[in-house]
Design a protein around this motif. Structure first.
Motif, PDB file in Angstrom:
ATOM      1  N   LEU A  69      49.108  -0.586  -2.106  1.00  0.00           N
ATOM      2  CA  LEU A  69      47.835   0.044  -1.785  1.00  0.00           C
ATOM      3  C   LEU A  69      46.989  -0.966  -1.037  1.00  0.00           C
ATOM      4  N   ALA A  70      46.380  -0.522   0.061  1.00  0.00           N
ATOM      5  CA  ALA A  70      45.575  -1.418   0.895  1.00  0.00           C
ATOM      6  C   ALA A  70      44.165  -0.856   1.046  1.00  0.00           C
ATOM      7  N   PHE A  71      43.182  -1.754   1.082  1.00  0.00           N
ATOM      8  CA  PHE A  71      41.799  -1.348   1.362  1.00  0.00           C
ATOM      9  C   PHE A  71      41.038  -2.535   1.928  1.00  0.00           C
ATOM     10  N   SER A  72      39.801  -2.270   2.388  1.00  0.00           N
ATOM     11  CA  SER A  72      38.972  -3.303   3.020  1.00  0.00           C
ATOM     12  C   SER A  72      37.623  -3.415   2.334  1.00  0.00           C
ATOM     13  N   PHE A  73      37.113  -4.628   2.246  1.00  0.00           N
ATOM     14  CA  PHE A  73      35.813  -4.851   1.615  1.00  0.00           C
ATOM     15  C   PHE A  73      34.641  -4.493   2.513  1.00  0.00           C
ATOM     16  N   HIS A  74      34.848  -4.425   3.831  1.00  0.00           N
ATOM     17  CA  HIS A  74      33.705  -4.112   4.696  1.00  0.00           C
ATOM     18  C   HIS A  74      33.239  -2.667   4.521  1.00  0.00           C
ATOM     19  N   LYS A  75      34.005  -1.866   3.794  1.00  0.00           N
ATOM     20  CA  LYS A  75      33.572  -0.520   3.421  1.00  0.00           C
ATOM     21  C   LYS A  75      33.035  -0.483   1.987  1.00  0.00           C
ATOM     22  N   MET A  76      32.912  -1.667   1.373  1.00  0.00           N
ATOM     23  CA  MET A  76      32.462  -1.774  -0.016  1.00  0.00           C
ATOM     24  C   MET A  76      31.373  -2.827  -0.160  1.00  0.00           C
ATOM     25  N   LEU A  77      30.425  -2.819   0.781  1.00  0.00           N
ATOM     26  CA  LEU A  77      29.200  -3.612   0.756  1.00  0.00           C
ATOM     27  C   LEU A  77      29.346  -5.033   1.281  1.00  0.00           C
ATOM     28  N   ALA A  78      30.561  -5.556   1.423  1.00  0.00           N
ATOM     29  CA  ALA A  78      30.727  -6.958   1.822  1.00  0.00           C
ATOM     30  C   ALA A  78      30.842  -7.083   3.342  1.00  0.00           C
TER      31      ALA A  78
ATOM     32  N   PHE B 188      32.334  -8.928   5.501  1.00  0.00           N
ATOM     33  CA  PHE B 188      33.369  -9.885   5.899  1.00  0.00           C
ATOM     34  C   PHE B 188      34.653  -9.148   6.243  1.00  0.00           C
ATOM     35  N   GLY B 189      35.466  -9.787   7.087  1.00  0.00           N
ATOM     36  CA  GLY B 189      36.793  -9.258   7.377  1.00  0.00           C
ATOM     37  C   GLY B 189      37.758  -9.671   6.288  1.00  0.00           C
ATOM     38  N   VAL B 190      37.742  -8.950   5.178  1.00  0.00           N
ATOM     39  CA  VAL B 190      38.646  -9.223   4.065  1.00  0.00           C
ATOM     40  C   VAL B 190      39.312  -7.922   3.664  1.00  0.00           C
ATOM     41  N   GLY B 191      40.630  -7.890   3.743  1.00  0.00           N
ATOM     42  CA  GLY B 191      41.397  -6.745   3.292  1.00  0.00           C
ATOM     43  C   GLY B 191      42.247  -7.140   2.102  1.00  0.00           C
ATOM     44  N   VAL B 192      42.621  -6.141   1.312  1.00  0.00           N
ATOM     45  CA  VAL B 192      43.402  -6.385   0.101  1.00  0.00           C
ATOM     46  C   VAL B 192      44.688  -5.579   0.159  1.00  0.00           C
TER      47      VAL B 192
ATOM     48  N   GLY C 260      48.445 -20.516   5.037  1.00  0.00           N
ATOM     49  CA  GLY C 260      47.320 -21.118   5.747  1.00  0.00           C
ATOM     50  C   GLY C 260      46.021 -21.003   4.977  1.00  0.00           C
ATOM     51  N   THR C 261      44.956 -21.486   5.604  1.00  0.00           N
ATOM     52  CA  THR C 261      43.637 -21.409   4.976  1.00  0.00           C
ATOM     53  C   THR C 261      43.129 -19.981   5.031  1.00  0.00           C
ATOM     54  N   PRO C 262      42.838 -19.383   3.889  1.00  0.00           N
ATOM     55  CA  PRO C 262      42.354 -18.003   3.877  1.00  0.00           C
ATOM     56  C   PRO C 262      40.860 -17.935   4.172  1.00  0.00           C
ATOM     57  N   ASN C 263      40.327 -16.728   4.175  1.00  0.00           N
ATOM     58  CA  ASN C 263      38.886 -16.518   4.321  1.00  0.00           C
ATOM     59  C   ASN C 263      38.247 -16.785   2.957  1.00  0.00           C
ATOM     60  N   ILE C 264      38.094 -18.052   2.623  1.00  0.00           N
ATOM     61  CA  ILE C 264      37.769 -18.467   1.258  1.00  0.00           C
ATOM     62  C   ILE C 264      36.435 -17.882   0.794  1.00  0.00           C
ATOM     63  N   LEU C 265      35.369 -18.177   1.529  1.00  0.00           N
ATOM     64  CA  LEU C 265      34.063 -17.687   1.103  1.00  0.00           C
ATOM     65  C   LEU C 265      33.982 -16.170   1.226  1.00  0.00           C
ATOM     66  N   GLY C 266      34.665 -15.606   2.213  1.00  0.00           N
ATOM     67  CA  GLY C 266      34.685 -14.155   2.347  1.00  0.00           C
ATOM     68  C   GLY C 266      35.307 -13.480   1.145  1.00  0.00           C
ATOM     69  N   VAL C 267      36.407 -14.046   0.639  1.00  0.00           N
ATOM     70  CA  VAL C 267      37.062 -13.473  -0.536  1.00  0.00           C
ATOM     71  C   VAL C 267      36.173 -13.621  -1.764  1.00  0.00           C
ATOM     72  N   ILE C 268      35.565 -14.781  -1.939  1.00  0.00           N
ATOM     73  CA  ILE C 268      34.705 -15.001  -3.100  1.00  0.00           C
ATOM     74  C   ILE C 268      33.529 -14.028  -3.098  1.00  0.00           C
ATOM     75  N   VAL C 269      32.838 -13.928  -1.968  1.00  0.00           N
ATOM     76  CA  VAL C 269      31.666 -13.055  -1.890  1.00  0.00           C
ATOM     77  C   VAL C 269      32.079 -11.589  -1.975  1.00  0.00           C
ATOM     78  N   SER C 270      33.222 -11.245  -1.403  1.00  0.00           N
ATOM     79  CA  SER C 270      33.678  -9.858  -1.451  1.00  0.00           C
ATOM     80  C   SER C 270      33.974  -9.428  -2.887  1.00  0.00           C
ATOM     81  N   ALA C 271      34.590 -10.295  -3.655  1.00  0.00           N
ATOM     82  CA  ALA C 271      34.828  -9.970  -5.060  1.00  0.00           C
ATOM     83  C   ALA C 271      33.511  -9.808  -5.806  1.00  0.00           C
ATOM     84  N   GLN C 272      32.528 -10.633  -5.452  1.00  0.00           N
ATOM     85  CA  GLN C 272      31.214 -10.493  -6.074  1.00  0.00           C
ATOM     86  C   GLN C 272      30.531  -9.189  -5.658  1.00  0.00           C
ATOM     87  N   ALA C 273      30.899  -8.640  -4.497  1.00  0.00           N
ATOM     88  CA  ALA C 273      30.348  -7.345  -4.088  1.00  0.00           C
ATOM     89  C   ALA C 273      30.732  -6.269  -5.102  1.00  0.00           C
TER      90      ALA C 273
END
Length: 451
Positions: free
Chosen positions: A229-238, A240-244, A287-300
Motif C-alpha cells: 500500500l502506498a500513500f503520500s504525506f503531502h495530502k495529509m497536512l505535511a 514535504f515530498g515524502v511517500g510511504v 542513501g540519505t533519506p528526506n530525514i527532516l521531512g520524514v520526521i515532520v511528516s510523522a508528526q503531522a
C-alpha cells in the motif's frame, strides 16, 4: 452538521488569513503552522542518520526511526520493518515494480483498472510493453472496466484474474470518481487465481494505491490483508515530498531493493564478490533519506489527532493508540462527507453540470459543464477566489473511456479545515460562471497531477 470544531482547527493554519477558498485538497493539503515551526526547532540539531557518532546524529537517528513507528501505527502495520519511505506515492509504486521485475515469468499477467491514477497504470504498462520485452519475456497488462456510476466492475475484474496473475493493482479510492472499491472483494479475487509466488504463497499479490484512501479513512493493512500500500504525506497536512510504501515483512525481506547504495548495506559487508543487505526497513532506504521531512511528516499524523480530539500527541513519540487514530479518521470522514453531500446537492441545481462518480464517495467531486471548457471553469472560479483543479487529474484512462474531449474535468475536493461556507462560495461561483463561460476562454491543455 459538522462533527469537528472547524474554527479551532482553522486557527492552526495561516491560509485562512489570505481569504483563499482551498478546495483542491485532493492534490495537496495545507500545512499547519506547528509543522513549519517544528522544522525550525529540529534544524539546529540536524545531522545525518545511522552513520554518525555525534550526539546530534544519535538524536536525529532516534527521531527518524521513531517516525517509522508512528507511520506503522497509523496503518496498523506490525512494525516499522514493514515501512519504506520514498519521495511520493508514484516512487513507492515504482519501487514495487522494480523490486518484482526479475520475478515475472513468461506468460504472466498484471491486472489493474481503468480507474487508476497514471502512477498505478503507467509503471505496469511500461513493465509489460517496454521493459520485459527487452529481456524476451512476455507479460500481459490487463485492465478492468468501471461501471456507469464510476465504481469498479468487480465481475470484469474477476474475469481477468487467472492462475498466471502475479499482481493485482487497484486504487483504494479514485481521485476522479471518488469511488472506493471493495478491497475485501478484490483481495478474495486476487487469492482465487492461485499464482505460485517465489515466497511460497499461492495467490496474486495485491497492491493498493492509497493516495486518496489514507487521508480520508482509517486504514488497517492487516485487516485488509494487502501486500503493498502506498500513500503520500503531502495530502495529509505535511508540506514535504515524502511517500510511504507499506509491504508485508516477508515480501520486503525477499524482494530485491529498488535502489542500491549507502545505508541499505550491512555495515562493512561489501567485498569484491558479495554484498549483504542491512536489516529491514533500512534495506529499502538507499542513501540519505528526506530525514527532516520524514520526521515532520510523522508528526503531522500526531498533530492531526490533536486537531480532531482533545489529546496531546504532537511533539511526542510515545505509542499512538489505535482507538485514537480510528476515532480521528471517523470524525474527519463524517465532516468531509457532509461537505461533499452539501456540494453535490448544490451542483445538481446547475443546468448542464454533470458530476462523475457514485453517490457514496471520498471528499471530492469532478464534473463538467456542457459547452464550457473545464479549464475555463477553473480559471473563472479562481477569479472569484475559489481554488479547484482542471485537467485529467492523471486519471487519463477514465477520462478517455468516458469520451471526454478534451480528456479533462474540473474538481473540487475537501479537507477537515473546510467549512460549509467554502462549499457555498464554490457553488455560488459556479452558478455565476456557468451561463457566461460558454463562449469564453480557451480550452487549455491538461497538466500532470501532483503525486
Amino acid at each position: 452538521m459538522s462533527t469537528l470544531d472547524v474554527e479551532r482547527i482553522r486557527s492552526h493554519f495561516d491560509f485562512p488569513a489570505t481569504g483563499r477558498v482551498v478546495t483542491n485538497n485532493a492534490a495537496s493539503t495545507q500545512p499547519p503552522r506547528e509543522l513549519i515551526e517544528l522544522l525550525g526547532r529540529l534544524a539546529p540539531w540536524y545531522e545525518n542518520v545511522h552513520r554518525g557518532q555525534s550526539a546530534a546524529s544519535r538524536r536525529t537517528t532516534a527521531l527518524f526511526e521513531s517516525a517509522y513507528d508512528t507511520i506503522a501505527s497509523w496503518l496498523n502495520a506490525p512494525s516499522r520493518r514493514c515501512i519504506a519511505t520514498y519521495r511520493n506515492t508514484t516512487e513507492a509504486i515504482n519501487a514495487v515494480m522494480y523490486s518484482l521485475l526479475t520475478s515475472f515469468r513468461d506468460g504472466d499477467n498484471v491486472v489493474t483498472t481503468m480507474m487508476e491514477h497514471n502512477s498505478n497504470y503507467v509503471p505496469w504498462h511500461a513493465l509489460c510493453r517496454e521493459i520485459l520485452p527487452r529481456f524476451g519475456r512476455r507479460v500481459e497488462c490487463r485492465i478492468a472496466r468501471f461501471r456507469a456510476d464510476g465504481s469498479l466492475d468487480l465481475d470484469h475484474l474477476a474475469s481477468l484474474i487467472d492462475q498466471r496473475t502475479k499482481l493485482v493493482c487497484c486504487t483504494g479510492a479514485s481521485n476522479f470518481f471518488g469511488a472506493k472499491p471493495d478491497l475485501a472483494v478484490v483481495r478474495r479475487l486476487a487469492d482465487a487465481g492461485g499464482y505460485p509466488q517465489p515466497t511460497g504463497e499461492h495467490r496474486a499479490l495485491l497492491l493498493v494505491d492509497g493516495a486518496q484512501l489514507v487521508p480520508t479513512t482509517a486504514v488497517d493493512v492487516q485487516a485488509l490483508d494487502v501486500d503493498y500500500l502506498a500513500f503520500s504525506f503531502h495530502k495529509m497536512l505535511a508540506p514535504f515530498g515524502v511517500g510511504v510504501l507499506y509491504a508485508k515483512e516477508h515480501l520486503l525481506d525477499h524482494d530485491l531493493p529498488f535502489l542500491y547504495g549507502g545505508d541499505m548495506i550491512a555495515e562493512g559487508r561489501v567485498t569484491p564478490t558479495s554484498v549483504a543487505w542491512n536489516d529491514l526497513p533500512w534495506k529499502h532506504a538507499a542513501g540519505t533519506p528526506n530525514i527532516l521531512g520524514v520526521i515532520v511528516s510523522a508528526q503531522a499524523l500526531r498533530l492531526l489527532v490533536d486537531l480532531v480530539l482533545p489529546t496531546a500527541f504532537f511533539s511526542s513519540w510515545g505509542p499512538l493508540p489505535r482507538v485514537a487514530i480510528e476515532e480521528t479518521m471517523t470524525r474527519v470522514a463524517r465532516h468531509t462527507a457532509a461537505l461533499t453531500a452539501h456540494c453535490m446537492a448544490g451542483l445538481r441545481e446547475i443546468n448542464g453540470l454533470r458530476p462523475y462518480g457514485p453517490e457514496q464517495r471520498t471528499p471530492l467531486v469532478a464534473f463538467t459543464i456542457a459547452g464550457v471548457s473545464p479549464f475555463a471553469v477553473a480559471q473563472a472560479l479562481d477569479r472569484q477566489g475559489v481554488e479547484s483543479r482542471a485537467g485529467c487529474h492523471c486519471a487519463t484512462l477514465a477520462h478517455h473511456a468516458l469520451g471526454l474531449d478534451p480528456p479533462a474535468s474540473c474538481r473540487l475536493s475537501f479537507a477537515l479545515y473546510n467549512t460549509f461556507d467554502d462549499v457555498d462560495r464554490a457553488v455560488a461561483a459556479l452558478r455565476t460562471i456557468q451561463p457566461a463561460a460558454t463562449d469564453a476562454l480557451p480550452t487549455g491543455r491538461s497538466t500532470p497531477a501532483v503525486r
